[in-house]
Scaffold this motif. Sequence first.
Motif, PDB file in Angstrom:
ATOM      1  N   ALA A 156     133.806 137.135  25.034  1.00  0.00           N
ATOM      2  CA  ALA A 156     134.467 137.493  26.287  1.00  0.00           C
ATOM      3  C   ALA A 156     134.026 138.861  26.776  1.00  0.00           C
ATOM      4  N   GLU A 157     133.732 139.794  25.844  1.00  0.00           N
ATOM      5  CA  GLU A 157     133.363 141.158  26.251  1.00  0.00           C
ATOM      6  C   GLU A 157     131.876 141.312  26.544  1.00  0.00           C
ATOM      7  N   ASP A 158     131.065 140.290  26.257  1.00  0.00           N
ATOM      8  CA  ASP A 158     129.631 140.370  26.531  1.00  0.00           C
ATOM      9  C   ASP A 158     129.344 140.169  28.017  1.00  0.00           C
ATOM     10  N   VAL A 159     128.175 140.593  28.444  1.00  0.00           N
ATOM     11  CA  VAL A 159     127.734 140.406  29.825  1.00  0.00           C
ATOM     12  C   VAL A 159     126.424 139.626  29.804  1.00  0.00           C
ATOM     13  N   ALA A 160     126.401 138.475  30.478  1.00  0.00           N
ATOM     14  CA  ALA A 160     125.191 137.654  30.566  1.00  0.00           C
ATOM     15  C   ALA A 160     124.730 137.602  32.018  1.00  0.00           C
ATOM     16  N   CYS A 161     123.487 137.985  32.255  1.00  0.00           N
ATOM     17  CA  CYS A 161     122.944 138.050  33.616  1.00  0.00           C
ATOM     18  C   CYS A 161     121.625 137.277  33.705  1.00  0.00           C
ATOM     19  N   ARG A 162     121.374 136.753  34.871  1.00  0.00           N
ATOM     20  CA  ARG A 162     120.017 136.312  35.163  1.00  0.00           C
ATOM     21  C   ARG A 162     119.278 137.536  35.689  1.00  0.00           C
ATOM     22  N   TYR A 163     118.283 137.945  34.942  1.00  0.00           N
ATOM     23  CA  TYR A 163     117.598 139.200  35.221  1.00  0.00           C
ATOM     24  C   TYR A 163     116.542 139.027  36.302  1.00  0.00           C
ATOM     25  N   GLY A 164     115.997 137.822  36.405  1.00  0.00           N
ATOM     26  CA  GLY A 164     114.993 137.549  37.418  1.00  0.00           C
ATOM     27  C   GLY A 164     114.049 136.465  36.949  1.00  0.00           C
ATOM     28  N   GLY A 165     113.756 135.481  37.822  1.00  0.00           N
ATOM     29  CA  GLY A 165     112.855 134.410  37.420  1.00  0.00           C
ATOM     30  C   GLY A 165     113.379 133.682  36.208  1.00  0.00           C
ATOM     31  N   GLU A 166     112.556 133.641  35.136  1.00  0.00           N
ATOM     32  CA  GLU A 166     112.967 132.979  33.900  1.00  0.00           C
ATOM     33  C   GLU A 166     113.442 133.984  32.850  1.00  0.00           C
ATOM     34  N   GLU A 167     113.825 135.189  33.271  1.00  0.00           N
ATOM     35  CA  GLU A 167     114.326 136.217  32.357  1.00  0.00           C
ATOM     36  C   GLU A 167     115.839 136.359  32.491  1.00  0.00           C
ATOM     37  N   PHE A 168     116.483 136.567  31.344  1.00  0.00           N
ATOM     38  CA  PHE A 168     117.926 136.755  31.282  1.00  0.00           C
ATOM     39  C   PHE A 168     118.212 138.009  30.448  1.00  0.00           C
ATOM     40  N   LEU A 169     119.358 138.621  30.707  1.00  0.00           N
ATOM     41  CA  LEU A 169     119.737 139.822  29.964  1.00  0.00           C
ATOM     42  C   LEU A 169     121.159 139.674  29.456  1.00  0.00           C
ATOM     43  N   LEU A 170     121.358 140.006  28.195  1.00  0.00           N
ATOM     44  CA  LEU A 170     122.689 140.034  27.601  1.00  0.00           C
ATOM     45  C   LEU A 170     123.002 141.450  27.147  1.00  0.00           C
ATOM     46  N   LEU A 171     124.184 141.933  27.488  1.00  0.00           N
ATOM     47  CA  LEU A 171     124.703 143.196  26.966  1.00  0.00           C
ATOM     48  C   LEU A 171     125.774 142.865  25.943  1.00  0.00           C
ATOM     49  N   LEU A 172     125.617 143.408  24.735  1.00  0.00           N
ATOM     50  CA  LEU A 172     126.547 143.123  23.645  1.00  0.00           C
ATOM     51  C   LEU A 172     127.246 144.414  23.216  1.00  0.00           C
ATOM     52  N   PRO A 173     128.439 144.688  23.740  1.00  0.00           N
ATOM     53  CA  PRO A 173     129.177 145.883  23.313  1.00  0.00           C
ATOM     54  C   PRO A 173     129.510 145.830  21.829  1.00  0.00           C
ATOM     55  N   GLU A 174     129.434 146.987  21.177  1.00  0.00           N
ATOM     56  CA  GLU A 174     129.811 147.171  19.769  1.00  0.00           C
ATOM     57  C   GLU A 174     128.891 146.408  18.810  1.00  0.00           C
ATOM     58  N   ALA A 175     127.717 145.998  19.268  1.00  0.00           N
ATOM     59  CA  ALA A 175     126.769 145.287  18.397  1.00  0.00           C
ATOM     60  C   ALA A 175     125.670 146.247  17.957  1.00  0.00           C
ATOM     61  N   ASP A 176     125.554 146.464  16.646  1.00  0.00           N
ATOM     62  CA  ASP A 176     124.465 147.284  16.146  1.00  0.00           C
ATOM     63  C   ASP A 176     123.211 146.429  15.993  1.00  0.00           C
ATOM     64  N   ALA A 177     122.154 146.994  15.412  1.00  0.00           N
ATOM     65  CA  ALA A 177     120.883 146.286  15.333  1.00  0.00           C
ATOM     66  C   ALA A 177     120.999 144.994  14.530  1.00  0.00           C
ATOM     67  N   ALA A 178     121.697 145.048  13.408  1.00  0.00           N
ATOM     68  CA  ALA A 178     121.812 143.860  12.553  1.00  0.00           C
ATOM     69  C   ALA A 178     122.555 142.737  13.263  1.00  0.00           C
ATOM     70  N   VAL A 179     123.652 143.085  13.924  1.00  0.00           N
ATOM     71  CA  VAL A 179     124.433 142.078  14.643  1.00  0.00           C
ATOM     72  C   VAL A 179     123.634 141.522  15.819  1.00  0.00           C
ATOM     73  N   ALA A 180     122.987 142.412  16.562  1.00  0.00           N
ATOM     74  CA  ALA A 180     122.220 141.979  17.733  1.00  0.00           C
ATOM     75  C   ALA A 180     121.064 141.058  17.335  1.00  0.00           C
ATOM     76  N   LEU A 181     120.359 141.386  16.243  1.00  0.00           N
ATOM     77  CA  LEU A 181     119.273 140.529  15.769  1.00  0.00           C
ATOM     78  C   LEU A 181     119.791 139.156  15.349  1.00  0.00           C
ATOM     79  N   ARG A 182     120.924 139.142  14.680  1.00  0.00           N
ATOM     80  CA  ARG A 182     121.496 137.858  14.261  1.00  0.00           C
ATOM     81  C   ARG A 182     121.895 137.024  15.473  1.00  0.00           C
ATOM     82  N   ARG A 183     122.536 137.645  16.451  1.00  0.00           N
ATOM     83  CA  ARG A 183     122.947 136.915  17.658  1.00  0.00           C
ATOM     84  C   ARG A 183     121.724 136.398  18.420  1.00  0.00           C
TER      85      ARG A 183
END
Length: 259
Positions: A156-183
Amino acid sequence: MPARIPRGQQVLVATAVLVATATLGASLVDPPWLRLALVLALGVTNVAVAIAVVRAQRAMLLELARERVSEAALRRSNEELTFQTLHDPLTGLYNRRWLAEALPREIHRAERRQLPLAALLVDLDHFKQFNDTFGHQAGDEALRQVGQLLQRHVRAEDVACRYGGEEFLLLLPEADAAVALRRAEELRAAAASQPIRTGSGELPPLPLSVGVAILQEAGGTGDALLAAADAALYEAKRQGRNRVVLAGSGSTASVPASR
């Protein structure tokens, strides 16, 4: 002349008459019992005057009701316009305009709480080839389904955007490198195993490449975070696609794509 009832009771009766008449229609003034109630409630002997007062009140209430309906319709229209302004019409995800508002806010929150913030820049591998082979309608359907995949994999706290064309961007609050890599790896694996379903049948999955960056390690600004994620995505593409790469490390968190 009929005897007058106490003023307090007059008000109560008059209110009941006005509400009933405004709700059910002016025809309610026809029964004899209501004519008598009007005479007693409004303190007049002329029934025509009483009826005129009730009808005027009914017209006023109807006008107020119409104004409230118009206000509600305008509010809904404004809400729809706001949604369209901040969302991508094809995928239903937030767009870059929303990202421009959300990113500084998420950075400020991360700095205030001294918590990490991760960015995942996602790109569909070989999307142009997919479009050329199966057509743009299939390409649009692929983008929609990838958007749905992202929505299923965000909190619920994440942000998912269409960044442009076939690119997308996710912002993951409170996610460190290990968590972000796993996600990111979970997302990549899900996309690699999900066929693209169209009205004419199933098409091959579209694998993803993902660049991961952490705000505090990228330089602490929004531009630096996005640039780091973009550099990591480029490295994932260079290494062969269908993989996850962490910015600054060049480390790969997935298996190479089959060519």
